[in-house]
Motif scaffolding. Structure first.
Motif, PDB file in Angstrom:
ATOM      1  N   ALA A 198       2.563   7.483  38.071  1.00 47.24           N
ATOM      2  CA  ALA A 198       4.021   7.552  37.893  1.00 47.24           C
ATOM      3  C   ALA A 198       4.507   6.316  37.135  1.00 47.24           C
ATOM      4  CB  ALA A 198       4.717   7.659  39.244  1.00 47.24           C
ATOM      5  N   GLY A 199       3.964   5.153  37.506  1.00 49.03           N
ATOM      6  CA  GLY A 199       4.320   3.923  36.811  1.00 49.03           C
ATOM      7  C   GLY A 199       3.903   3.962  35.350  1.00 49.03           C
ATOM      8  N   MET A 200       2.712   4.482  35.084  1.00 52.24           N
ATOM      9  CA  MET A 200       2.246   4.591  33.700  1.00 52.24           C
ATOM     10  C   MET A 200       3.132   5.552  32.907  1.00 52.24           C
ATOM     11  SD  MET A 200      -0.354   2.564  33.278  1.00 52.24           S
ATOM     12  CE  MET A 200      -1.511   3.091  32.027  1.00 52.24           C
ATOM     13  N   GLY A 201       3.603   6.607  33.554  1.00 55.14           N
ATOM     14  CA  GLY A 201       4.497   7.536  32.877  1.00 55.14           C
ATOM     15  C   GLY A 201       5.794   6.878  32.455  1.00 55.14           C
ATOM     16  N   VAL A 253       6.493  -2.213  38.009  1.00 52.36           N
ATOM     17  CA  VAL A 253       6.075  -2.225  36.612  1.00 52.36           C
ATOM     18  C   VAL A 253       6.721  -3.415  35.904  1.00 52.36           C
ATOM     19  CG1 VAL A 253       5.676   0.256  36.469  1.00 52.36           C
ATOM     20  CG2 VAL A 253       7.941  -0.637  35.938  1.00 52.36           C
ATOM     21  N   VAL A 254       5.940  -4.083  35.063  1.00 55.62           N
ATOM     22  CA  VAL A 254       6.433  -5.219  34.298  1.00 55.62           C
ATOM     23  C   VAL A 254       5.416  -5.522  33.202  1.00 55.62           C
ATOM     24  CG1 VAL A 254       5.371  -6.933  35.835  1.00 55.62           C
ATOM     25  CG2 VAL A 254       7.312  -7.591  34.412  1.00 55.62           C
ATOM     26  N   ASP A 255       5.909  -5.887  32.029  1.00 56.22           N
ATOM     27  CA  ASP A 255       5.046  -6.272  30.909  1.00 56.22           C
ATOM     28  C   ASP A 255       4.020  -5.197  30.569  1.00 56.22           C
ATOM     29  OD1 ASP A 255       6.344  -8.726  30.709  1.00 56.22           O
ATOM     30  OD2 ASP A 255       4.944  -9.722  32.072  1.00 56.22           O
ATOM     31  N   GLY A 256       4.431  -3.942  30.658  1.00 57.66           N
ATOM     32  CA  GLY A 256       3.531  -2.859  30.289  1.00 57.66           C
ATOM     33  C   GLY A 256       2.409  -2.601  31.268  1.00 57.66           C
ATOM     34  N   GLU A 257       2.534  -3.134  32.482  1.00 61.36           N
ATOM     35  CA  GLU A 257       1.488  -2.956  33.488  1.00 61.36           C
ATOM     36  C   GLU A 257       2.071  -2.452  34.794  1.00 61.36           C
ATOM     37  OE1 GLU A 257      -0.456  -6.665  34.071  1.00 61.36           O
ATOM     38  OE2 GLU A 257      -1.433  -6.690  32.097  1.00 61.36           O
ATOM     39  N   VAL A 258       1.239  -1.747  35.543  1.00 64.38           N
ATOM     40  CA  VAL A 258       1.584  -1.343  36.899  1.00 64.38           C
ATOM     41  C   VAL A 258       0.957  -2.350  37.849  1.00 64.38           C
ATOM     42  CG1 VAL A 258       1.464   0.471  38.636  1.00 64.38           C
ATOM     43  CG2 VAL A 258       1.627   1.079  36.213  1.00 64.38           C
ATOM     44  N   ARG A 259       1.778  -2.960  38.649  1.00 63.86           N
ATOM     45  CA  ARG A 259       1.277  -3.984  39.586  1.00 63.86           C
ATOM     46  C   ARG A 259       1.103  -3.354  40.979  1.00 63.86           C
ATOM     47  NH1 ARG A 259       2.817  -8.974  37.035  1.00 63.86           N
ATOM     48  NH2 ARG A 259       2.293  -8.658  34.824  1.00 63.86           N
ATOM     49  N   ALA A 308      12.249  10.964  32.642  1.00 62.72           N
ATOM     50  CA  ALA A 308      11.722  12.330  32.585  1.00 62.72           C
ATOM     51  C   ALA A 308      10.195  12.319  32.581  1.00 62.72           C
ATOM     52  CB  ALA A 308      12.250  13.043  31.344  1.00 62.72           C
ATOM     53  N   TYR A 309       9.617  11.174  32.282  1.00 57.71           N
ATOM     54  CA  TYR A 309       8.167  11.039  32.303  1.00 57.71           C
ATOM     55  C   TYR A 309       7.730  10.542  33.673  1.00 57.71           C
ATOM     56  CZ  TYR A 309       7.177  11.548  27.285  1.00 57.71           C
ATOM     57  OH  TYR A 309       7.004  12.036  26.018  1.00 57.71           O
ATOM     58  N   GLY A 310       6.615  11.084  34.123  1.00 58.87           N
ATOM     59  CA  GLY A 310       6.103  10.685  35.421  1.00 58.87           C
ATOM     60  C   GLY A 310       4.600  10.829  35.472  1.00 58.87           C
ATOM     61  N   LEU A 311       4.108  11.425  36.540  1.00 61.03           N
ATOM     62  CA  LEU A 311       2.670  11.478  36.798  1.00 61.03           C
ATOM     63  C   LEU A 311       1.888  12.130  35.663  1.00 61.03           C
ATOM     64  CD1 LEU A 311       0.931  12.276  40.113  1.00 61.03           C
ATOM     65  CD2 LEU A 311       0.309  13.612  38.115  1.00 61.03           C
ATOM     66  N   ARG A 312       2.332  13.299  35.183  1.00 65.59           N
ATOM     67  CA  ARG A 312       1.559  14.007  34.159  1.00 65.59           C
ATOM     68  C   ARG A 312       1.459  13.187  32.871  1.00 65.59           C
ATOM     69  NH1 ARG A 312       4.658  17.578  36.839  1.00 65.59           N
ATOM     70  NH2 ARG A 312       6.378  17.362  35.354  1.00 65.59           N
ATOM     71  N   GLU A 313       2.583  12.649  32.439  1.00 64.61           N
ATOM     72  CA  GLU A 313       2.575  11.830  31.230  1.00 64.61           C
ATOM     73  C   GLU A 313       1.811  10.523  31.461  1.00 64.61           C
ATOM     74  OE1 GLU A 313       5.575  14.848  31.137  1.00 64.61           O
ATOM     75  OE2 GLU A 313       5.304  13.212  32.580  1.00 64.61           O
ATOM     76  N   GLY A 314       1.842  10.041  32.697  1.00 60.79           N
ATOM     77  CA  GLY A 314       1.059   8.855  33.028  1.00 60.79           C
ATOM     78  C   GLY A 314      -0.433   9.100  32.897  1.00 60.79           C
ATOM     79  N   LEU A 315      -0.880  10.287  33.301  1.00 63.50           N
ATOM     80  CA  LEU A 315      -2.287  10.641  33.148  1.00 63.50           C
ATOM     81  C   LEU A 315      -2.696  10.619  31.676  1.00 63.50           C
ATOM     82  CD1 LEU A 315      -2.461  13.612  35.675  1.00 63.50           C
ATOM     83  CD2 LEU A 315      -3.639  11.424  35.932  1.00 63.50           C
ATOM     84  N   LEU A 316      -1.838  11.150  30.812  1.00 63.47           N
ATOM     85  CA  LEU A 316      -2.140  11.151  29.385  1.00 63.47           C
ATOM     86  C   LEU A 316      -2.149   9.728  28.828  1.00 63.47           C
ATOM     87  CD1 LEU A 316       0.058  14.141  28.122  1.00 63.47           C
ATOM     88  CD2 LEU A 316      -2.377  14.154  28.672  1.00 63.47           C
ATOM     89  N   PHE A 317      -1.141   8.947  29.207  1.00 67.75           N
ATOM     90  CA  PHE A 317      -1.021   7.582  28.700  1.00 67.75           C
ATOM     91  C   PHE A 317      -2.195   6.726  29.148  1.00 67.75           C
ATOM     92  CE2 PHE A 317       1.123   3.309  28.812  1.00 67.75           C
ATOM     93  CZ  PHE A 317       1.371   3.213  27.450  1.00 67.75           C
ATOM     94  N   ASP A 318      -2.651   6.959  30.360  1.00 63.34           N
ATOM     95  CA  ASP A 318      -3.755   6.178  30.913  1.00 63.34           C
ATOM     96  C   ASP A 318      -5.049   6.414  30.138  1.00 63.34           C
ATOM     97  OD1 ASP A 318      -4.680   4.371  32.987  1.00 63.34           O
ATOM     98  OD2 ASP A 318      -5.789   6.077  33.806  1.00 63.34           O
ATOM     99  N   ASP A 319      -5.166   7.560  29.489  1.00 60.43           N
ATOM    100  CA  ASP A 319      -6.379   7.882  28.731  1.00 60.43           C
ATOM    101  C   ASP A 319      -6.380   7.295  27.319  1.00 60.43           C
ATOM    102  OD1 ASP A 319      -7.658   9.272  30.719  1.00 60.43           O
ATOM    103  OD2 ASP A 319      -6.950  11.245  30.086  1.00 60.43           O
ATOM    104  N   LEU A 320      -5.256   6.732  26.877  1.00 53.54           N
ATOM    105  CA  LEU A 320      -5.176   6.204  25.522  1.00 53.54           C
ATOM    106  C   LEU A 320      -5.865   4.846  25.420  1.00 53.54           C
ATOM    107  CD1 LEU A 320      -1.455   6.980  24.583  1.00 53.54           C
ATOM    108  CD2 LEU A 320      -3.484   8.415  24.254  1.00 53.54           C
TER     109      LEU A 320
END
Length: 499
Positions: free
Chosen positions: A131-134, A159-165, A297-309
């Motif tokens: 969710a944080g990544m999304g 979340v801060v500086d592009g990271e999930v803490r 509007a972005y959450g878990l699903r978009e986070g899964l995609l972003f995490d793979d980049l």
């Protein structure tokens, strides 16, 4: 007699574009999304949700409800077939709190596997992190607390500086609230206070935004838009003061379902748990100390995609990436938007980085109206900017892009919706962008040579257009009029300099 089908198989994704699918088996809903487009900011090609309610049984007796399971399996079989026919034979299938916690969760997973869908069970930590990544994917500068409310659980992530803490997951989903409230009028408040204090979240959001993720909280935002008469009904990056959460609790206590059905975009299936979502939001943000509420509007699903980049892809600006893609798709000349942005930039040297970024995105969309009927190009520009599926931009930014494109395509005055989302000074800035685009487009005809051999500047008390002598013939009457219009917007005369 043979027959020829009038339907064709799904097209092959464009080079560089990978079509992917995600099936999200949640506690309240099950959703299939097929994504297509650039990896950094893919568009949802198909999106379907079924409110299966798997978590209702878990909150009651620890088991997935039999009827809910059958409803879910029927939806999943459909999703599996649709995904295959859309060119995604193996969509990534994930399940969250309800399946994770149910005593018969493994039997359900086995039946889903029989459909050809291996299921990945996400832990509470995984849910919170994704969710944080999304949120980071869609709001790159996000700095605060992400709250993802589902049917079975509530996830929090810093979340801060592009990271999930820090991350946590709590059994505080909307389908569990009835059981909590049955223990007394202050039971939910006491549970939230105790949970956040025991897990070191109390006060952790002080002075920071709270990013609202999940369908229930998006529905609350739509209700708030309805109540306030907000002129742009786009939920992503919608802003609310934290006290609005408690206000929504009071409002929902007096609104019946009939009136809630009048709210644009509000799913009827969310209405029964809407008051629970509002009450939980109110307690959580008060205890966190949040300074504002921002919807993602972005959450878990978009986070899964972003995490793979990879790192390079993640670093791309989602607004610039998506407007560049749209400009290339609708425009006539590759890289024209970037060239325009560099050409007119000297006029706006004192702008801050936020406006510079929005201006760049506007330039990338500068040619989106050319296919429209000439009398409706300004409308095409404003529609694209206001209602495009952009992220990394708030309503103010959309309004500035829209007014700039409206102006660049010859629109007169200010469209009423712009007055509702932009300040007078922002409208002035956007109009100057639009007039500069209008000059650049007419002078160059949309090709490189004229822009590369000219430049704009402000000096000597005038707005100057420097043109190489070989291109002096391009400075016709129409160009001169647009030059003067741009200069007048700065309160200056226009001056042509040949050299």
């Amino acid at each position: 007699m043979s027959s020829i089908s009038m339907f064709r198989r799904a097209r092959t994704p464009a080079p560089g574009h990978a079509r992917v699918g995600i099936i999200d088996i949640g506690s309240n809903s099950i959703r299939l999304v097929i994504y297509d487009g650039p990896a950094r900011i893919p568009a949802a090609l198909f999106n379907e949700k079924v409110m299966a309610g798997l978590g209702k049984g878990v909150s009651r007796d620890g088991m997935l409800d039999t009827e809910a399971v059958e409803r879910a399996l029927s939806a999943l079989a459909r999703f599996r077939r649709l995904a295959e026919q859309m060119g995604v034979p193996q969509p990534r299938t994930v399940a969250t709190a309800a399946v994770r916690e149910a005593s018969n969760g493994q039997q359900f997973i086995d039946r889903v596997l029989d459909l050809g869908l291996p299921v990945e069970i996400l832990s509470g930590h995984d849910e919170a992190r994704m969710a944080g990544m999304g949120v980071i994917a869609s709001i790159p500068q996000a700095n605060g607390i992400v709250g993802d409310l589902g049917g079975g659980s509530l996830e929090l992530a810093r979340v801060v500086d592009g990271e999930v803490r820090e991350t946590s997951s709590f059994p505080l989903g909307v389908l569990r609230i009835d059981a909590v409230k049955a223990k007394g009028p202050r039971a939910l408040r006491n549970l939230v206070v105790r949970t956040l204090e025991e897990n070191d979240w109390a006060g952790k959001g002080a002075g920071l935004p709270f990013y609202m993720v999940g369908g229930s909280w998006r529905s609350l935002a739509r209700l708030d838009m309805h109540l306030t008469g907000y002129p742009l009904p786009i939920v992503h990056h919608y802003w609310m003061p934290p006290e609005n959460a408690q206000h929504l609790v009071r409002v929902l206590a007096h609104l019946d379902r009939k009136r809630l059905r009048d709210v644009v975009g509000l799913s009827g299936a969310r209405i029964p748990t809407l008051s629970h979502a509002a009450l939980l939001l109110s307690h959580v943000v008060r205890r966190l100390g949040s300074s504002e509420l921002i919807v993602s509007a972005y959450g878990l699903r978009e986070g899964l995609l972003f995490d793979d980049l990879d790192e390079y892809q993640r670093a791309q600006d989602p607004l610039i990436a998506s407007t560049r893609e749209e400009g290339a798709r609708q425009g006539r000349f590759p890289e024209h938007g970037d060239l325009l942005d560099r050409w007119l930039a000297p006029l706006f040297a004192n702008e801050g980085p936020a406006d510079t970024r929005i201006r760049h995105a506007t330039c990338l969309l500068a040619d989106v109206g050319w296919r429209a009927h000439p009398e409706f190009r300004a409308e095409r520009g404003i529609e694209t900017a206001l209602h495009g599926n952009w992220v990394g931009i708030d309503s103010r930014g959309r309004g500035m892009m829209a007014h700039a494109l409206w102006t660049s395509f010859g629109g007169q005055g200010v469209v009423p919706v712009i007055n509702g989302i932009c300040s007078p000074s922002e409208i002035v800035s956007a109009e100057r962008w639009g007039l500069a685009l209008r000059l650049g487009q007419r002078f160059s005809g949309g090709v490189v040579d004229a822009l590369a051999g000219s430049r704009l500047s402000i000096g000597g008390g005038a707005l100057e257009l420097h043109v190489e002598r070989d291109n002096a013939i391009l400075y016709g009457e129409a160009v001169e009029r647009r030059h003067k219009a741009l200069a007048a917007a700065f309160g200056l005369p226009a001056r042509l300099i040949l050299g």
